[in-house]
Structure formats: structure tokens, C-alpha cells
Design a protein around this motif. Structure first.
Motif, short mmCIF file in Angstrom:
data_model
loop_
_atom_site.label_atom_id
_atom_site.label_comp_id
_atom_site.label_asym_id
_atom_site.label_seq_id
_atom_site.Cartn_x
_atom_site.Cartn_y
_atom_site.Cartn_z
N THR A 97 4.08 -7.14 7.32
CA THR A 97 5.11 -6.15 7.05
C THR A 97 5.88 -6.49 5.78
O THR A 97 6.14 -5.61 4.94
N LEU A 98 6.24 -7.76 5.62
CA LEU A 98 6.98 -8.17 4.42
C LEU A 98 6.17 -7.99 3.14
O LEU A 98 6.74 -7.78 2.07
N ILE A 99 4.86 -8.06 3.26
CA ILE A 99 4.01 -7.86 2.08
C ILE A 99 3.72 -6.38 1.85
O ILE A 99 3.81 -5.88 0.72
N ALA A 100 3.39 -5.65 2.91
CA ALA A 100 2.85 -4.30 2.76
C ALA A 100 3.90 -3.29 2.31
O ALA A 100 3.62 -2.43 1.47
N ILE A 101 5.11 -3.35 2.87
CA ILE A 101 6.10 -2.32 2.55
C ILE A 101 6.55 -2.39 1.10
O ILE A 101 6.50 -1.37 0.38
N PRO A 102 7.00 -3.55 0.58
CA PRO A 102 7.35 -3.57 -0.85
C PRO A 102 6.17 -3.28 -1.77
O PRO A 102 6.32 -2.59 -2.78
N LEU A 103 4.99 -3.78 -1.40
CA LEU A 103 3.81 -3.53 -2.23
C LEU A 103 3.46 -2.04 -2.23
O LEU A 103 3.14 -1.47 -3.28
N GLY A 104 3.54 -1.40 -1.07
CA GLY A 104 3.24 0.02 -1.01
C GLY A 104 4.23 0.86 -1.79
O GLY A 104 3.84 1.81 -2.49
N LEU A 105 5.51 0.54 -1.70
CA LEU A 105 6.51 1.27 -2.47
C LEU A 105 6.31 1.07 -3.97
O LEU A 105 6.49 2.00 -4.76
N GLY A 106 5.92 -0.16 -4.35
CA GLY A 106 5.68 -0.41 -5.77
C GLY A 106 4.47 0.34 -6.28
O GLY A 106 4.50 0.90 -7.39
N ILE A 107 3.39 0.37 -5.51
CA ILE A 107 2.19 1.10 -5.93
C ILE A 107 2.48 2.59 -6.02
O ILE A 107 2.04 3.28 -6.95
N ALA A 108 3.22 3.13 -5.07
CA ALA A 108 3.51 4.56 -5.07
C ALA A 108 4.45 4.96 -6.19
O ALA A 108 4.49 6.15 -6.56
N SER A 109 5.21 4.03 -6.72
CA SER A 109 6.17 4.37 -7.77
C SER A 109 5.53 4.58 -9.13
O SER A 109 6.15 5.12 -10.05
N SER A 110 4.27 4.15 -9.29
CA SER A 110 3.60 4.26 -10.58
C SER A 110 2.25 4.93 -10.39
O SER A 110 1.44 4.48 -9.56
N ARG A 111 2.00 5.98 -11.16
CA ARG A 111 0.71 6.65 -11.07
C ARG A 111 -0.41 5.74 -11.55
O ARG A 111 -1.51 5.74 -10.98
N PHE A 112 -0.14 4.94 -12.56
CA PHE A 112 -1.15 4.00 -13.05
C PHE A 112 -1.48 2.95 -11.99
O PHE A 112 -2.66 2.64 -11.76
N ALA A 113 -0.46 2.41 -11.31
CA ALA A 113 -0.69 1.41 -10.27
C ALA A 113 -1.47 2.00 -9.10
O ALA A 113 -2.36 1.34 -8.53
N PHE A 114 -1.17 3.24 -8.75
CA PHE A 114 -1.88 3.87 -7.64
C PHE A 114 -3.35 4.10 -7.98
O PHE A 114 -4.25 3.79 -7.18
N ARG A 115 -3.61 4.62 -9.17
CA ARG A 115 -4.99 4.91 -9.54
C ARG A 115 -5.80 3.63 -9.69
O ARG A 115 -6.99 3.59 -9.32
N SER A 116 -5.20 2.58 -10.23
CA SER A 116 -5.94 1.36 -10.46
C SER A 116 -6.19 0.57 -9.18
O SER A 116 -7.15 -0.21 -9.11
N SER A 117 -5.36 0.75 -8.17
CA SER A 117 -5.51 -0.02 -6.93
C SER A 117 -6.17 0.77 -5.81
O SER A 117 -6.51 0.19 -4.77
N ARG A 118 -6.36 2.06 -6.00
CA ARG A 118 -6.87 2.88 -4.90
C ARG A 118 -8.27 2.46 -4.47
O ARG A 118 -8.56 2.37 -3.27
N LEU A 119 -9.16 2.19 -5.43
CA LEU A 119 -10.53 1.81 -5.09
C LEU A 119 -10.55 0.49 -4.34
O LEU A 119 -11.29 0.33 -3.35
N LEU A 120 -9.74 -0.46 -4.77
CA LEU A 120 -9.70 -1.76 -4.10
C LEU A 120 -9.18 -1.63 -2.67
O LEU A 120 -9.73 -2.25 -1.74
N ILE A 121 -8.15 -0.82 -2.47
CA ILE A 121 -7.60 -0.63 -1.12
C ILE A 121 -8.60 0.07 -0.22
O ILE A 121 -8.81 -0.32 0.93
N ASP A 122 -9.26 1.10 -0.75
CA ASP A 122 -10.24 1.82 0.05
C ASP A 122 -11.45 0.95 0.37
O ASP A 122 -12.15 1.21 1.38
N PHE A 123 -11.72 -0.06 -0.45
CA PHE A 123 -12.84 -0.96 -0.17
C PHE A 123 -12.47 -2.01 0.88
O PHE A 123 -13.26 -2.33 1.78
N LEU A 124 -11.27 -2.57 0.79
CA LEU A 124 -10.88 -3.66 1.69
C LEU A 124 -10.40 -3.16 3.04
O LEU A 124 -10.57 -3.85 4.05
N ARG A 125 -9.82 -1.97 3.08
CA ARG A 125 -9.21 -1.49 4.32
C ARG A 125 -10.21 -1.33 5.46
O ARG A 125 -9.88 -1.67 6.61
N PRO A 126 -11.43 -0.84 5.26
CA PRO A 126 -12.33 -0.67 6.42
C PRO A 126 -13.00 -1.96 6.90
O PRO A 126 -13.71 -1.93 7.91
#
Length: 282
Positions: A97-126
Motif C-alpha cells: 500500500t505504501l508503495i502503490a498509492i504514491p507511485l500510482g498517483l505519480g504515474i497518473a500525474s504525468s502523461r509521459f510517465a503513464f505511457r512509458s510505464s503502461r507496458l511494464l505494468i501490463d506485463f508484470l501484473r498478470p
């Protein structure tokens, strides 16, 4: 010649006639009645089916399982196992929880951060935690540290995913209104984005909490790390089937308590959200 019928005045009739007592609207039953009745009915049906012999000899009766549960609760080993499981679950879920919430808010605050991390998240999450279990055992051994690491890995993704999309699903009118009032970027996140994402984050936390418990007990079962899962294996190897099912029942109760606890917190902390008001009005 028939005598004419006499009719009493309405005032006299109202006084002499007994009042008609119509039934008002039936009071709804408390919300716990139906689920409790269902559980009791299922337990009674299972007891009868097992006693009849239709289910074979692999299942103990519900009464035998209840007696075994009572005996387990008098043993120190049971409470030690419960403590080990609870500690690993709570530590891993808290770190996730301490890692995911601040990290998620930070990724959502930047379009560049979201686009660059989306593939990695979609690969690791399943990736299932069981798939990385050999690596975790190789690096961290079979102790509590390994369990906590696996719980963090499993619980991180639901919270991170819900936080990102909750922070992005903000009403554009609310964003524009905040800008019109002169709120800076940090204030907009505090007063607009975070409250809008709060229901998403709450759902992610509730899902991650139950996933974390499943991973904790499964790791103890597979690896033999101390905890409730290892205790289940102990009684299984001792051919104590009623105690095994009693401990499995305890694992289910833990999951149910976690879900109920998080729903209670959601109602208290998110009482202002329309979803909670609609649910309360049912």
C-alpha cells in the motif's frame, strides 16, 4: 308489509363499529438474517449429506469439524501459526500500500510517465506469485521475509492499477473549476484528484487484502514456512482430517473478516461518496 330498514347515522356507526385495523407496511428484516439463514441451511444440508454417506468417507461431519476447531483453539501452536500468518499478511500488504498509492498517483500525474510505464505494468501484473516463488525461495530462503516479499508482489498491482485509473478518471469540470479558483498543481491533487480516486483506491485495497491473504497461506502450504498453511499440512500428515478442515474453515473466516472490515472502513471514510449513499439507501 315489510318494515322499512332503518340506518344509523354515520356518527353512530363510527362509534359502534370496531375500527378496522389494517396492516401497515411490513418491516424489512435486518440485513444479517438472510445470509445467516443461508449459512445455517448450507451447514445443516452438508451435515445430512455427509452422514448419509453420499459424499464418501473423505469429508468429516460439520459437528466433528466444529469439535476439532474447538480443540485446535486450545493449543498454543494454533495461535502461533495465526500470528505468523497475520504478521506476514499485514507487513506485506502494508508495504504494498505504501508503495502503490504514491507511485500510482505519480504515474497518473504525468502523461509521459503513464505511457512509458503502461507496458511494464501490463506485463508484470498478470504474473502469478506462484511463478516467482522459486526465485523468491532461492534469493530469500523460506522464512518470513520471503513471504512478505511475495505478498508485496501480489498486492501491489491491484492497488497500483486502481490508483492510476482512479486518478485519471476525474471529472474535467472539476479540474477546470479548480484551475479557475487558482489552485496550484499540488492543491488540485489534494482537493480534486485524491478524493475522486479514493473509491477506486478503496476497491483496490479490498481486493489486494484478500489476494495477500491467499498468497500468504498458499506460500506456507507449498514452501513449509511457519503459519496457518504449514499448520494445515501438519494435521494433514497426521491424518487428522477434521482438524485440517477446521483450519481451512479458519482461513475462510480470516478472509471474510478482512472483507467485512474493509467494507466497514469504506462506509465510514467514504460516506460522502454517492456509491455509499446509494448502497445505504437500499
Amino acid at each position: 308489509m315489510a318494515s322499512p330498514r332503518t340506518h344509523a347515522p354515520p356518527e353512530v356507526t363510527a362509534v359502534l363499529a370496531p375500527p378496522l385495523r389494517g396492516r401497515g407496511p411490513a418491516r424489512p428484516a435486518p440485513p444479517w438474517v438472510l445470509p445467516t439463514a443461508t449459512v445455517v441451511g448450507v451447514l445443516v444440508a452438508a451435515e445430512l449429506v455427509i452422514r448419509s454417506g453420499v459424499a464418501g468417507t473423505h469429508f468429516p461431519t460439520i459437528t466433528a469439524t466444529g469439535r476439532a476447531l474447538g480443540q485446535e483453539m486450545t493449543k498454543a501452536g494454533f495461535w502461533t501459526a495465526m500470528g505468523e500468518t497475520t504478521y506476514a499478511w499485514l507487513a506485506g500488504f502494508g508495504l504494498a500500500t505504501l508503495i502503490a498509492i504514491p507511485l500510482g498517483l505519480g504515474i497518473a500525474s504525468s502523461r509521459f510517465a503513464f505511457r512509458s510505464s503502461r507496458l511494464l505494468i501490463d506485463f508484470l501484473r498478470p504474473i502469478p506469485p506462484v511463478a516467482v516463488l522459486p526465485l523468491a525461495v532461492l534469493v530469500l530462503g523460506t522464512g518470513t521475509q520471503m513471504k512478505i516479499w511475495l505478498v508485496v508482489f501480489s498486492a501491489l498491482w491491484p492497488v497500483l492499477f486502481q490508483t492510476i485509473y482512479g486518478a485519471q478518471d476525474v471529472d474535467p469540470v472539476a479540474r477546470d473549476t479548480a484551475r479557475a479558483y487558482g489552485l496550484n498543481r499540488l492543491e488540485r491533487y489534494r482537493y480534486v484528484v485524491v478524493p475522486s480516486a479514493a473509491p477506486y483506491i478503496a476497491t483496490g485495497l479490498r481486493l489486494a487484502a484478500t489476494i495477500a491473504l491467499v498468497v500468504t497461506i498458499a506460500t506456507e502450504l507449498i514452501v513449509g514456512s511457519a503459519g496457518l498453511g504449514y499448520r494445515i499440512n501438519q494435521v494433514r500428515y497426521a491424518d487428522d482430517t477434521p482438524a485440517m478442515y477446521a483450519l481451512i474453515f479458519v482461513a475462510g473466516i480470516l478472509g471474510w473478516l478482512i472483507t467485512v472490515g474493509f467494507r466497514f472502513l469504506e462506509k465510514r471514510l467514504l460516506h460522502w461518496h454517492h456509491s455509499q449513499r446509494v448502497e445505504a439507501g437500499r
